[in-house]
Design an enzyme around this catalytic site. Structure first.
Site, PDB file in Angstrom:
ATOM      1  N   SER A  67     -58.212   4.790  57.098  1.00 42.93           N
ATOM      2  CA  SER A  67     -59.369   5.189  57.913  1.00 42.93           C
ATOM      3  C   SER A  67     -59.521   6.699  58.095  1.00 42.93           C
ATOM      4  O   SER A  67     -60.571   7.157  58.556  1.00 42.93           O
ATOM      5  CB  SER A  67     -59.298   4.518  59.290  1.00 42.93           C
ATOM      6  OG  SER A  67     -59.582   3.145  59.183  1.00 42.93           O
TER       7      SER A  67
ATOM      8  N   LYS B 144     -62.501   8.322  56.584  1.00 43.50           N
ATOM      9  CA  LYS B 144     -63.822   8.181  57.198  1.00 43.50           C
ATOM     10  C   LYS B 144     -64.411   9.521  57.633  1.00 43.50           C
ATOM     11  O   LYS B 144     -65.631   9.708  57.607  1.00 43.50           O
ATOM     12  CB  LYS B 144     -63.739   7.239  58.399  1.00 43.50           C
ATOM     13  CG  LYS B 144     -63.366   5.807  58.037  1.00 43.50           C
ATOM     14  CD  LYS B 144     -63.091   4.959  59.274  1.00 43.50           C
ATOM     15  CE  LYS B 144     -62.672   3.538  58.904  1.00 43.50           C
ATOM     16  NZ  LYS B 144     -62.348   2.714  60.092  1.00 43.50           N
TER      17      LYS B 144
ATOM     18  N   TYR C  21     -65.733   2.260  49.349  1.00 45.28           N
ATOM     19  CA  TYR C  21     -65.022   2.331  50.623  1.00 45.28           C
ATOM     20  C   TYR C  21     -63.562   1.926  50.450  1.00 45.28           C
ATOM     21  O   TYR C  21     -62.656   2.588  50.962  1.00 45.28           O
ATOM     22  CB  TYR C  21     -65.714   1.446  51.661  1.00 45.28           C
ATOM     23  CG  TYR C  21     -64.946   1.331  52.952  1.00 45.28           C
ATOM     24  CD1 TYR C  21     -64.894   2.396  53.850  1.00 45.28           C
ATOM     25  CD2 TYR C  21     -64.255   0.163  53.275  1.00 45.28           C
ATOM     26  CE1 TYR C  21     -64.176   2.299  55.036  1.00 45.28           C
ATOM     27  CE2 TYR C  21     -63.534   0.062  54.455  1.00 45.28           C
ATOM     28  CZ  TYR C  21     -63.500   1.134  55.330  1.00 45.28           C
ATOM     29  OH  TYR C  21     -62.771   1.038  56.495  1.00 45.28           O
TER      30      TYR C  21
ATOM     31  N   TYR D 132     -59.478   4.354  67.696  1.00 45.92           N
ATOM     32  CA  TYR D 132     -60.017   3.034  68.019  1.00 45.92           C
ATOM     33  C   TYR D 132     -60.013   2.758  69.515  1.00 45.92           C
ATOM     34  O   TYR D 132     -60.331   3.636  70.301  1.00 45.92           O
ATOM     35  CB  TYR D 132     -59.274   1.953  67.216  1.00 45.92           C
ATOM     36  CG  TYR D 132     -59.258   2.271  65.750  1.00 45.92           C
ATOM     37  CD1 TYR D 132     -60.455   2.394  65.044  1.00 45.92           C
ATOM     38  CD2 TYR D 132     -58.067   2.492  65.059  1.00 45.92           C
ATOM     39  CE1 TYR D 132     -60.461   2.710  63.692  1.00 45.92           C
ATOM     40  CE2 TYR D 132     -58.069   2.814  63.707  1.00 45.92           C
ATOM     41  CZ  TYR D 132     -59.266   2.923  63.032  1.00 45.92           C
ATOM     42  OH  TYR D 132     -59.268   3.249  61.701  1.00 45.92           O
TER      43      TYR D 132
ATOM     44  N   VAL E 181     -54.248   2.950  59.043  1.00 48.13           N
ATOM     45  CA  VAL E 181     -53.216   1.915  59.080  1.00 48.13           C
ATOM     46  C   VAL E 181     -52.150   2.116  58.000  1.00 48.13           C
ATOM     47  O   VAL E 181     -51.193   1.349  57.932  1.00 48.13           O
ATOM     48  CB  VAL E 181     -53.830   0.498  58.972  1.00 48.13           C
ATOM     49  CG1 VAL E 181     -54.681   0.191  60.183  1.00 48.13           C
ATOM     50  CG2 VAL E 181     -54.614   0.328  57.681  1.00 48.13           C
TER      51      VAL E 181
END
Length: 337
Positions: A97, A100, A221, A273, A291
């Protein structure tokens, strides 16, 4: 407030104490971060190494489940490109992530912030990273840091086939000044073959008219999440956004304070998050986790920090990584608050 010292008994002692405390606090808050040493970082790393025993490697993606839970690294990049590394600094892991924030930078650079955020929100969240939150009500992702928003962000990058992914990879190579970086094909295949939840988000957004392309966009992605790098590379990414999109060596080709502010604000409110609110209270720095066990941290105007430890907490954030950051922030008073 003006103090009438003539009304205070023992006024000399009082004022001396007042000003020494006042000056002391300010001096503490502006401590020179160039004093951070490899010895300091080693102490922080070793103090927090054992936290891996309380976490769990992300095994819902089979290839990630093969990571050595005991691996750990800490890196900082400061002014003039000064780099300090300790721990398993040569150990590569996938961005997941953290990619991103790179995709968001490119999408906003190409399409403009208004166009991108017309399709998603700026919101924080109390939901996990892979939540469908908002998609079935307003139809739009809550923010670009959750999976749904990130999948949409990557779909907004111009180009056919894998060109959007290659733009992300090239930008990561540029920011880190490391042209050897590439994606892990085994991790990519593992993510693609097990990514049914992400596929569901993709098609729900396609049904809502937010995405018009095919699964090539979703594969981009998965590929961006599979880019491999080190804790030092993460620290360089953190530095880049902390310094207005200027690279650690001073290269200002992409200098853009507005985009840096956008990225850092999203990192702060949603980069960890559903733990982001508590993290903002305890750490108080724009950060983005993945992760794969990495966290990239920006200390605005000062430095970048990269940590790696693949054992995760219940939120999907590196457990030992969080505690290393927390100690570093407390010791050197790095919080923006």
């Amino acid at each position: 407030m003006k103090i009438n010292s003539s009304l205070i008994p023992g006024k000399g002692i009082f004022l001396a104490l007042f000003f020494s405390l006042h000056i002391g606090v300010n001096a503490q808050k502006t401590e020179d971060i160039s004093t951070i040493s490899e010895k300091d970082l080693t102490h922080i790393l070793e103090k927090n190494r054992s936290f891996y025993t309380q976490g769990k490697v992300a095994n819902y993606i089979p290839e990630l489940g093969k990571m050595d839970a005991q691996s750990i690294a800490l890196s900082i990049v400061g002014k003039n490109g000064k780099v300090l590394n300790v721990g398993d600094v040569g150990k590569k892991f996938t961005m997941q992530s953290i990619s991103k924030i790179i995709a968001l930078m490119i999408a906003v650079s190409e399409k403009g912030e208004a166009h991108v955020f017309d399709k998603m929100g700026y919101f924080g969240t109390s939901q996990p990273f892979n939540s469908f939150s908002n998609l079935e009500t307003s139809g739009k992702p809550l923010n670009p840091m959750m999976n749904a928003g990130a999948i949409l962000t990557t779909s907004l990058i111009s180009g056919d086939g894998e060109k959007p992914f290659l733009k992300i990879l090239d930008m990561v190579r540029y920011i880190t000044r490391n042209q050897t970086l590439d994606y892990n094909k085994s991790v990519y295949e593992s993510e693609r073959s097990t990514g049914h939840r992400n596929r569901g988000m993709f098609y729900l957004m396609k049904n809502n008219g937010l995405i018009s392309g095919n699964e090539d966009q979703l594969n981009n992605y998965f590929k961006q999440c599979s880019i491999e790098l080190t804790a030092e590379d993460l620290a360089k990414i953190g530095y880049f956004f902390a310094n207005g999109c200027v690279r650690f060596d001073g290269d200002s080709q992409y200098k853009n304070a507005e985009i840096a502010q956008l990225i850092e604000s999203q990192m702060l409110i949603a980069g960890m998050y559903e733990f982001s609110g508590e993290y903002a209270r305890t750490v108080g720095l724009p950060s983005k986790s993945g992760v794969g066990g990495g966290i990239a941290i920006s200390v605005p105007g000062k430095m970048g920090i990269g940590v790696f430890s693949p054992a995760l907490d219940q939120h999907g954030n590196s457990l030992a990584g969080y505690h290393m950051i927390l100690d570093l922030v407390k010791q050197y008073h790095l919080s923006i608050f």
